[in-house]
Each structure stands twice: as C-alpha cells, then as structure tokens.
Design an enzyme around this catalytic site. Structure first.
Site, PDB file in Angstrom:
ATOM      1  N   SER A 187       1.031  -1.660  -0.268  1.00 37.00           N
ATOM      2  CA  SER A 187       0.256  -0.323   0.333  1.00 37.00           C
ATOM      3  C   SER A 187       0.768   1.157   0.000  1.00 37.00           C
ATOM      4  O   SER A 187       2.055   1.153   0.997  1.00 37.00           O
ATOM      5  CB  SER A 187      -0.294  -0.022   1.518  1.00 37.00           C
ATOM      6  OG  SER A 187      -1.137   1.371   1.486  1.00 37.00           O
ATOM      7  N   GLU A 244       1.068   3.777   1.852  1.00 37.21           N
ATOM      8  CA  GLU A 244       0.504   4.084   3.203  1.00 37.21           C
ATOM      9  C   GLU A 244       1.997   3.756   3.390  1.00 37.21           C
ATOM     10  O   GLU A 244       2.724   4.032   4.993  1.00 37.21           O
ATOM     11  CB  GLU A 244      -0.220   3.723   4.057  1.00 37.21           C
ATOM     12  CG  GLU A 244      -2.038   3.908   4.040  1.00 37.21           C
ATOM     13  CD  GLU A 244      -1.922   5.124   4.599  1.00 37.21           C
ATOM     14  OE1 GLU A 244      -1.356   5.557   6.270  1.00 37.21           O
ATOM     15  OE2 GLU A 244      -2.420   5.823   4.060  1.00 37.21           O
ATOM     16  N   TYR A 274      -1.342   0.976  10.386  1.00 38.39           N
ATOM     17  CA  TYR A 274      -1.793   0.080   8.886  1.00 38.39           C
ATOM     18  C   TYR A 274      -0.397   0.349   8.764  1.00 38.39           C
ATOM     19  O   TYR A 274      -0.277  -0.553   7.494  1.00 38.39           O
ATOM     20  CB  TYR A 274      -2.662   1.235   8.518  1.00 38.39           C
ATOM     21  CG  TYR A 274      -2.483  -0.285   7.286  1.00 38.39           C
ATOM     22  CD1 TYR A 274      -3.850  -1.079   6.950  1.00 38.39           C
ATOM     23  CD2 TYR A 274      -2.407   1.337   5.884  1.00 38.39           C
ATOM     24  CE1 TYR A 274      -4.400  -1.116   5.815  1.00 38.39           C
ATOM     25  CE2 TYR A 274      -2.711  -0.069   4.809  1.00 38.39           C
ATOM     26  CZ  TYR A 274      -3.578  -0.753   4.609  1.00 38.39           C
ATOM     27  OH  TYR A 274      -3.309  -1.312   3.231  1.00 38.39           O
TER      28      TYR A 274
HETATM   29  P1  GDP Z   1      -7.314   5.234   3.404  1.00 38.83           P
HETATM   30  O1  GDP Z   1      -6.712   5.950   2.553  1.00 38.83           O
HETATM   31  O2  GDP Z   1      -6.747   3.849   3.546  1.00 38.83           O
HETATM   32  O3  GDP Z   1      -7.660   6.008   5.074  1.00 38.83           O
HETATM   33  O4  GDP Z   1      -9.297   5.520   2.997  1.00 38.83           O
HETATM   34  P2  GDP Z   1     -10.460   6.411   3.526  1.00 38.83           P
HETATM   35  O5  GDP Z   1     -11.093   5.856   2.369  1.00 38.83           O
HETATM   36  O6  GDP Z   1     -10.915   5.746   4.696  1.00 38.83           O
HETATM   37  O7  GDP Z   1      -9.830   7.867   3.866  1.00 38.83           O
HETATM   38  C1  GDP Z   1      -9.203   8.240   2.661  1.00 38.83           C
HETATM   39  C2  GDP Z   1      -8.994   9.714   3.513  1.00 38.83           C
HETATM   40  O8  GDP Z   1     -10.240  10.425   3.774  1.00 38.83           O
HETATM   41  C3  GDP Z   1      -8.791   9.862   4.880  1.00 38.83           C
HETATM   42  O9  GDP Z   1      -7.385  11.099   5.066  1.00 38.83           O
HETATM   43  C4  GDP Z   1      -9.959  10.798   5.418  1.00 38.83           C
HETATM   44  O10 GDP Z   1      -8.697  10.919   6.230  1.00 38.83           O
HETATM   45  C5  GDP Z   1     -10.459  11.356   4.546  1.00 38.83           C
HETATM   46  N1  GDP Z   1     -11.644  11.035   6.044  1.00 38.83           N
HETATM   47  C6  GDP Z   1     -12.160  12.550   5.602  1.00 38.83           C
HETATM   48  N2  GDP Z   1     -13.306  12.136   6.551  1.00 38.83           N
HETATM   49  C7  GDP Z   1     -14.052  11.141   6.223  1.00 38.83           C
HETATM   50  C8  GDP Z   1     -14.488   9.846   6.760  1.00 38.83           C
HETATM   51  O11 GDP Z   1     -15.636  10.732   7.299  1.00 38.83           O
HETATM   52  N3  GDP Z   1     -14.820   8.347   6.882  1.00 38.83           N
HETATM   53  C9  GDP Z   1     -13.235   7.756   6.607  1.00 38.83           C
HETATM   54  N4  GDP Z   1     -12.561   6.376   6.688  1.00 38.83           N
HETATM   55  N5  GDP Z   1     -12.379   9.199   5.839  1.00 38.83           N
HETATM   56  C10 GDP Z   1     -12.288  10.620   5.518  1.00 38.83           C
END
Ligand code: GDP
Length: 329
Positions: free
Chosen positions: A130, A132, A154
């Site tokens: 990933s 990340e 993660y």
């Molecule tokens: P990730 O990149 O694997 O963590 O995928 P996510 O879809 O969970 O999150 C993507 C981005 O969206 C991250 O930077 C979060 O901080 C941002 N984000 C903003 N609001 C939300 C929310 O309500 N839920 C999630 N999951 N992410 C959010």
C-alpha cells in the site's frame, strides 16, 4: 490450467480478481476466515453459478494466523500463483486495533513467506502492499525506491510485510512481488471507506432516506484509482517474467471536497447543503501528499488506469442509488 490461490477473496479486490482469473480459465481457490461474519455478497453471483462453484472456484476456511491450516491448504491446492490480499485493510481502524493490524498484515505475511520457503515448488507470490508504507514521504510523487516512512499502524504493518517480501526475494530466491497500490475504489468498496460513505450518502439523501452526512478532514487528498484497474495490475505483476515491485496508481490527487462535489452533483445536489464536519472522523495522523508515479508499471508491464476519478465516483453514486431504490442494501 493455472491454479491460483487468493487470500482475502471475499474483499473488494479479491472478488474482482476471482472473476478476472476465472474468465482467464484459471482454477481459483480462495481462503475465507472461518470465524468471519464477513458479508460474502461480493462473491454471491459466483456461488450461485453451478458451472463455477466447486468446479472452477473453491473456498477453504482458515484464519491467517492459523499456520497449520494455511500450510495444509498450500499442500492440497499446490497453486502456481498466490495472491496475498487478506488483512486488516482500514487505516483509521488500525489506530484502534494496532496489534491485530500488525499481526494480520505483517506477521501473517511472514508466516506465508516461511511456508513458501519450505515448498519444493513455491508459487509465484504477490503481496498487496500500500501507498501507506511511504507515509510522511520524502518525495512526491513516490516511486518504488522512495524510502519507507509510515505514519500509521496500518502503514507500519504494510512496510514490515513489504520489506520482508523484498528480503525473501533477494535472499531466498522466491518469486515474490509487491504491488504498491494507492487507494482504489469501486461499488464493492467497504462502507467505512470515505468514497463509499460519501457516494452512499449522496444517493440516500437524494432518495430522502438520510438528512445529513458527517465527515472528517475535507482537505485530505488521495490518489484514487478504480479497483478493477488495480486488479488487472496484480495479474500483470505476477505474470511478469521477473519478480519485482510495482507502484499501481493514477498519479492524480483529489480532495474529499472534490469527491463530495462529484458525488452530490451526480444526484443533482450541492454537498455544502448536507455535510457536517466532525472531529471524530479525523485521523491522529494522515499522510498528506501520497501520490504515486506508476511509470515503471506503465513502461515494463504496459499497465495504466483506464477510468477517470469523476467517472468512478459517478458510477459508485449511481450504483448506490439503484441499490437503495430497490431496497437491496
Ligand atoms: P485510507 O486512505 O485507506 O485511509 O482510505 P479512507 O477512504 O478511509 O480515507 C481516505 C481519506 O479520507 C483519509 O485522509 C481520511 O482522513 C479522509 N476522511 C475524511 N472524512 C472521512 C470519513 O468520514 N471517513 C473516512 N474513512 N475517511 C475520511
């Protein structure tokens, strides 16, 4: 006929990969968590197909930390290709359950690599790594040689596994690859990921089923691709003549704000009228500028993403609208 084994077959990527491999005529075996209460609906259409289920597609129950069971499956299936997609895949959740995240993503990968080392004819191995792993990246866009600097549990677990794959490739001569994927989405994305959450809310609000949507950091930016493109990338990486690491990304970043604009617009709505910001959805740390340079995959594998971000988000929102209207989800 090629025999492929997928860990994480019930997930978004696993289910698309199973479909794609079946289409190519592979015999597909999948590892499914025994204790799982996972929604298996992503594979339902394949279970229901009597020409496929238990003929070309087989499922085996095992937890990733159950070495004996995984070893037994490997000995029974004798796969030519092993796609290791399983793990705890949610970055936000990894702050709540770091130990499980590191065990499932890091140690489980180590255990599988150790098993492969002992096999007389180990399968080609792909680890779904990933973006990340780059975390607070020292350069942008990132390439396969960008130093690992994860900032989330993660990311740490994936960095550990990614480095092990490299080590086992070099020192134990395994055909072991990392696909370093940036965020990838589809209508099958889990509901706690932000794309699916926003697309679903836009459709739900349009249908009068929901009034407001709470989000975290609206300025967060991600490099999003279509999961079906990424899955094509997995197959290209494992089929390549040499084991190597490849970044799979779109190379373009979009903010949560842009995402919301597209999703709500596709329903004829303005997101500003419905969205609230809630601190509870902010991450303790959020890698700010992860953007992948997929030039190597493009050049060496001929891979590229085929769908634009707006096409993907519109498709996801319309799919939610149809499901909600039919009362299916
Ligand atoms: P990730 O990149 O694997 O963590 O995928 P996510 O879809 O969970 O999150 C993507 C981005 O969206 C991250 O930077 C979060 O901080 C941002 N984000 C903003 N609001 C939300 C929310 O309500 N839920 C999630 N999951 N992410 C959010």
């Amino acid at each position: 006929m090629t025999i492929s084994l997928i860990t994480g077959i019930t997930g978004q990527d696993g289910s698309y990969l199973a479909e794609a491999l079946l289409e190519r005529g592979h015999i597909v075996h999948g590892v499914v968590r025994r204790t799982s209460s996972l929604d298996r609906s992503r594979l339902a259409h394949l279970y229901a197909n009597l020409d496929i289920y238990d003929k070309q597609l087989f499922l085996h129950y095992a937890d990733l930390n159950d070495t004996t069971a995984i070893r037994r499956i490997l000995a029974k299936v004798v796969p030519a290709q092993l796609f290791h997609l399983a793990g705890q895949s949610h970055v936000g959740v990894s702050f709540e359950i770091p130990e499980v995240t590191c065990d499932l993503n890091g140690m489980a990968t180590l255990r599988i690599l150790e098993m492969l080392r002992e096999m007389p004819h180990p399968p080609r191995f792909l680890h779904a790594s990933s973006s990340e792993i780059f975390g607070d990246a020292s350069e942008r866009p990132q390439t396969e040689t960008t130093p690992l600097n994860p900032t989330t549990p993660y990311g740490c677990s994936k960095a550990f596994a990614t480095q092990l794959v490299r080590t086992y490739r070099r020192h134990h001569n395994l055909f072991a690859c990392n696909s370093i994927s940036y965020n990838h989405e589809s209508p099958k994305r889990g509901e706690n990921f932000v794309t699916r959450k926003i697309c679903r809310a836009a459709a739900s609000i349009k249908l009068g089923l929901q009034k407001r949507l709470c989000l975290g950091n609206l300025d967060a930016r991600r490099d999003w691709s279509d999961a079906r493109d990424i899955v094509r990338g997995y197959m290209a990486v494992i089929d390549h003549h040499t084991a190597d690491d490849f970044i799979l990304s779109s190379g373009q970043m979009h903010s949560i704000r842009e995402l919301a604009t597209i999703a709500f617009c596709s329903m004829g709505l303005k997101w500003e009228d419905y969205v609230d910001v809630d601190e509870k959805f902010f991450r303790p740390s959020d890698p700010a500028e992860l953007c992948g340079n997929c030039e190597k995959a493009r050049h060496v594998l001929g891979w590229k993403s085929t769908r634009s971000f707006s096409e993907l988000i519109e498709e996801m929102t319309c799919a939610e609208y149809d499901w909600l209207r039919m009362g299916q989800r």
